[in-house]
Scaffold this motif. Sequence first.
Motif, PDB file in Angstrom:
ATOM      1  N   PRO A   1      33.740 -83.689  42.750  1.00  0.00           N
ATOM      2  CA  PRO A   1      34.620 -82.534  42.591  1.00  0.00           C
ATOM      3  C   PRO A   1      35.890 -82.683  43.409  1.00  0.00           C
ATOM      4  CG  PRO A   1      32.809 -81.992  44.052  1.00  0.00           C
ATOM      5  CD  PRO A   1      32.542 -83.389  43.546  1.00  0.00           C
ATOM      6  N   VAL A   2      36.869 -81.836  43.088  1.00  0.00           N
ATOM      7  CA  VAL A   2      38.170 -81.903  43.757  1.00  0.00           C
ATOM      8  C   VAL A   2      38.628 -80.488  44.104  1.00  0.00           C
ATOM      9  CG1 VAL A   2      40.529 -82.781  43.631  1.00  0.00           C
ATOM     10  CG2 VAL A   2      38.723 -83.903  42.319  1.00  0.00           C
ATOM     11  N   LEU A   3      39.132 -80.317  45.305  1.00  0.00           N
ATOM     12  CA  LEU A   3      39.686 -79.038  45.754  1.00  0.00           C
ATOM     13  C   LEU A   3      41.178 -79.169  46.048  1.00  0.00           C
ATOM     14  CD1 LEU A   3      36.985 -77.822  48.337  1.00  0.00           C
ATOM     15  CD2 LEU A   3      37.320 -76.989  45.991  1.00  0.00           C
ATOM     16  N   SER A   4      41.907 -78.107  45.774  1.00  0.00           N
ATOM     17  CA  SER A   4      43.283 -77.965  46.240  1.00  0.00           C
ATOM     18  C   SER A   4      43.247 -77.156  47.533  1.00  0.00           C
ATOM     19  CB  SER A   4      44.121 -77.236  45.182  1.00  0.00           C
ATOM     20  OG  SER A   4      45.387 -76.892  45.707  1.00  0.00           O
ATOM     21  N   VAL A   5      43.866 -77.699  48.587  1.00  0.00           N
ATOM     22  CA  VAL A   5      43.792 -77.076  49.913  1.00  0.00           C
ATOM     23  C   VAL A   5      45.198 -76.929  50.498  1.00  0.00           C
ATOM     24  CG1 VAL A   5      42.852 -77.239  52.245  1.00  0.00           C
ATOM     25  CG2 VAL A   5      41.520 -78.107  50.307  1.00  0.00           C
ATOM     26  N   SER A   6      45.512 -75.718  50.929  1.00  0.00           N
ATOM     27  CA  SER A   6      46.789 -75.483  51.613  1.00  0.00           C
ATOM     28  C   SER A   6      46.597 -75.662  53.118  1.00  0.00           C
ATOM     29  CB  SER A   6      47.287 -74.060  51.336  1.00  0.00           C
ATOM     30  OG  SER A   6      47.514 -73.868  49.959  1.00  0.00           O
ATOM     31  N   PRO A   7      47.603 -76.186  53.799  1.00  0.00           N
ATOM     32  CA  PRO A   7      47.489 -76.326  55.260  1.00  0.00           C
ATOM     33  C   PRO A   7      47.311 -74.964  55.917  1.00  0.00           C
ATOM     34  CG  PRO A   7      49.347 -77.585  54.405  1.00  0.00           C
ATOM     35  CD  PRO A   7      48.865 -76.722  53.288  1.00  0.00           C
ATOM     36  N   GLY A   8      46.609 -74.955  57.044  1.00  0.00           N
ATOM     37  CA  GLY A   8      46.405 -73.715  57.793  1.00  0.00           C
ATOM     38  C   GLY A   8      47.394 -73.565  58.928  1.00  0.00           C
ATOM     39  N   GLY A   9      47.061 -72.697  59.867  1.00  0.00           N
ATOM     40  CA  GLY A   9      47.947 -72.470  61.002  1.00  0.00           C
ATOM     41  C   GLY A   9      47.782 -73.531  62.065  1.00  0.00           C
ATOM     42  N   ASN A  10      48.364 -73.275  63.215  1.00  0.00           N
ATOM     43  CA  ASN A  10      48.361 -74.259  64.297  1.00  0.00           C
ATOM     44  C   ASN A  10      47.107 -74.214  65.159  1.00  0.00           C
ATOM     45  OD1 ASN A  10      50.900 -75.376  63.722  1.00  0.00           O
ATOM     46  ND2 ASN A  10      51.920 -73.644  64.722  1.00  0.00           N
ATOM     47  N   LYS A  11      46.222 -73.267  64.866  1.00  0.00           N
ATOM     48  CA  LYS A  11      45.010 -73.150  65.659  1.00  0.00           C
ATOM     49  C   LYS A  11      44.036 -74.255  65.302  1.00  0.00           C
ATOM     50  CE  LYS A  11      41.325 -69.943  66.948  1.00  0.00           C
ATOM     51  NZ  LYS A  11      40.718 -68.599  66.734  1.00  0.00           N
ATOM     52  N   LYS A  12      43.644 -75.038  66.303  1.00  0.00           N
ATOM     53  CA  LYS A  12      42.723 -76.141  66.089  1.00  0.00           C
ATOM     54  C   LYS A  12      41.331 -75.715  66.553  1.00  0.00           C
ATOM     55  CE  LYS A  12      43.223 -81.173  66.387  1.00  0.00           C
ATOM     56  NZ  LYS A  12      43.873 -82.277  67.127  1.00  0.00           N
ATOM     57  N   GLY A  13      40.299 -76.280  65.957  1.00  0.00           N
ATOM     58  CA  GLY A  13      38.943 -75.963  66.380  1.00  0.00           C
ATOM     59  C   GLY A  13      38.035 -75.688  65.199  1.00  0.00           C
ATOM     60  N   LYS A  14      36.748 -75.593  65.454  1.00  0.00           N
ATOM     61  CA  LYS A  14      35.747 -75.461  64.405  1.00  0.00           C
ATOM     62  C   LYS A  14      35.813 -74.079  63.762  1.00  0.00           C
ATOM     63  CE  LYS A  14      30.852 -76.373  63.537  1.00  0.00           C
ATOM     64  NZ  LYS A  14      31.154 -77.466  62.592  1.00  0.00           N
ATOM     65  N   GLN A  15      35.788 -74.072  62.410  1.00  0.00           N
ATOM     66  CA  GLN A  15      35.813 -72.828  61.667  1.00  0.00           C
ATOM     67  C   GLN A  15      34.781 -72.898  60.542  1.00  0.00           C
ATOM     68  OE1 GLN A  15      39.758 -71.382  60.618  1.00  0.00           O
ATOM     69  NE2 GLN A  15      40.692 -72.682  62.178  1.00  0.00           N
ATOM     70  N   ASP A  16      34.251 -71.734  60.186  1.00  0.00           N
ATOM     71  CA  ASP A  16      33.242 -71.673  59.130  1.00  0.00           C
ATOM     72  C   ASP A  16      33.930 -71.427  57.793  1.00  0.00           C
ATOM     73  OD1 ASP A  16      30.972 -71.515  57.670  1.00  0.00           O
ATOM     74  OD2 ASP A  16      30.218 -69.670  58.567  1.00  0.00           O
ATOM     75  N   ASN A  17      34.637 -72.454  57.320  1.00  0.00           N
ATOM     76  CA  ASN A  17      35.404 -72.301  56.082  1.00  0.00           C
ATOM     77  C   ASN A  17      34.510 -72.176  54.847  1.00  0.00           C
ATOM     78  OD1 ASN A  17      37.966 -72.495  57.326  1.00  0.00           O
ATOM     79  ND2 ASN A  17      37.701 -74.706  57.509  1.00  0.00           N
ATOM     80  N   LYS A  18      33.330 -72.758  54.905  1.00  0.00           N
ATOM     81  CA  LYS A  18      32.442 -72.725  53.738  1.00  0.00           C
ATOM     82  C   LYS A  18      31.997 -71.298  53.442  1.00  0.00           C
ATOM     83  CE  LYS A  18      28.562 -75.151  51.674  1.00  0.00           C
ATOM     84  NZ  LYS A  18      27.653 -76.319  51.784  1.00  0.00           N
TER      85      LYS A  18
END
Length: 448
Positions: free
Chosen positions: A122-139
């Motif tokens: 599969p393929v996703l289109s992803v936009s860049p996020g903000g400047n905050k770095k670190g683990k996130q629960d994107n799923k």
Amino acid sequence: MTMMSLVRTLTLLAASSSAFQTTRSVIKMSASGPKNIVVIGGGVQGTSVAFQIAESTSLPAGSTITILEANKIASAASGKGGGFMARQWGDGGPTQTLHELAFDMYEELCPKLGVESYRKLPVLSVSPGGNKKGKQDNKSKNKQLSDIFPTWLDGSIGRVSPLGFGDDTAQVTPKEFVEKMLEYVNQPDKPGVKVVIGKCTGIECTDGDDGEKVVTAVTYQDGEEEEEKVLNADDVIVSAGPWTCQAEKWFDGAIQLPMEGVKSTSIVWKPPTGDDTVDATALFCGEDNRFGTHLEVYPRPDGTVYICGIGGSDYITTSELQDSAFLFDCPPKDDRVEAAASAFQMMSDTYSTRGELAKTQACMRPCPPDAKPYMGRVPGYSGAYINGGHNCWGIAWAPASGKAIAELVLEGESRSVDLRPFNPARYTSQGRGGRGRKKKGLSVGEQW
């Protein structure tokens, strides 16, 4: 004689004449002796041509097939490309057949050849996020995509949307595909394809009875000796990626092949420390102005992740390519490696904390002015063909291109692909025309 009888008689005569013509054609094909066929270029395109010729039932018995490669097999884009393919991602124009036919051929060929790197994904289109770095629960934030959302996409990202669910999108590691094709045709019961390492220096011809020049040989230097060597050839197919434009000199200016090489850096990540596998979802990322990137991210079955779309590409002119620019050495740009790593690690905490680069590299994609490949005969020559300039889809189109050229060489015409839009002589009568660089905002069809 009644009108019905006359029609029946004429129909029988026409059928008899057609059968006679077909018989004559078959007799001519079967009576032709062995052929010496030389393919110039050992990337996925050139190797696909040689493979399809070797596998064709129209190849006369006793024929020889030789790949003449200047550097090493799959040394350029075919050894450094992402290998992504999409059946329905064409623009609906003449190249659509190449997308669809090649996609289907890969699905059939890869299991047959034992290619382990091929898979649908599969393929996703992803936009860049903000400047905050670190683990996130994107799923959990994208529950509607949970089945295809990769666990390693756990950093700073913006909007996410699906581009494909793995039905008509796939990947292959092109170098493995090239190697497996050669292994397959060089088994004891196969006619075989010989690989000769050497740089083409010219094509020898004689004058034919009908005014055409007839190909007789290819000359080359092997890099270790200055003495010129010769390969006998009844047919020669120039399939050398960006350097296909060198054929202008080999055919004494009978054809013009304007070409631009887009030289781009790419990187490969090792599997994250502690992980044996990496979720198989590809990403097409939006422009990230912080790093000047528009990343394309391709996880591979071996756990590595290939990334291109790094930005900062160089544009190599036709004359530079004719002088063999970057043929033997194509170094990456250190600043683009750093930019790509930073952009990806912003999106992935997994790779920010446990990632390590395995490889940095660069290669070129060949770009004709109209984004269409050059595929067909060289005008004024018998036994001379061009198969080059397949832009960013060269790997994805390779099996279909190989099949079409094999049919043209061995049977006189391509049955699988309409080659008329790809006529190599389409710029010859008009001169080179305005070429220019491919700039943002300028429409160039499928030429990314």
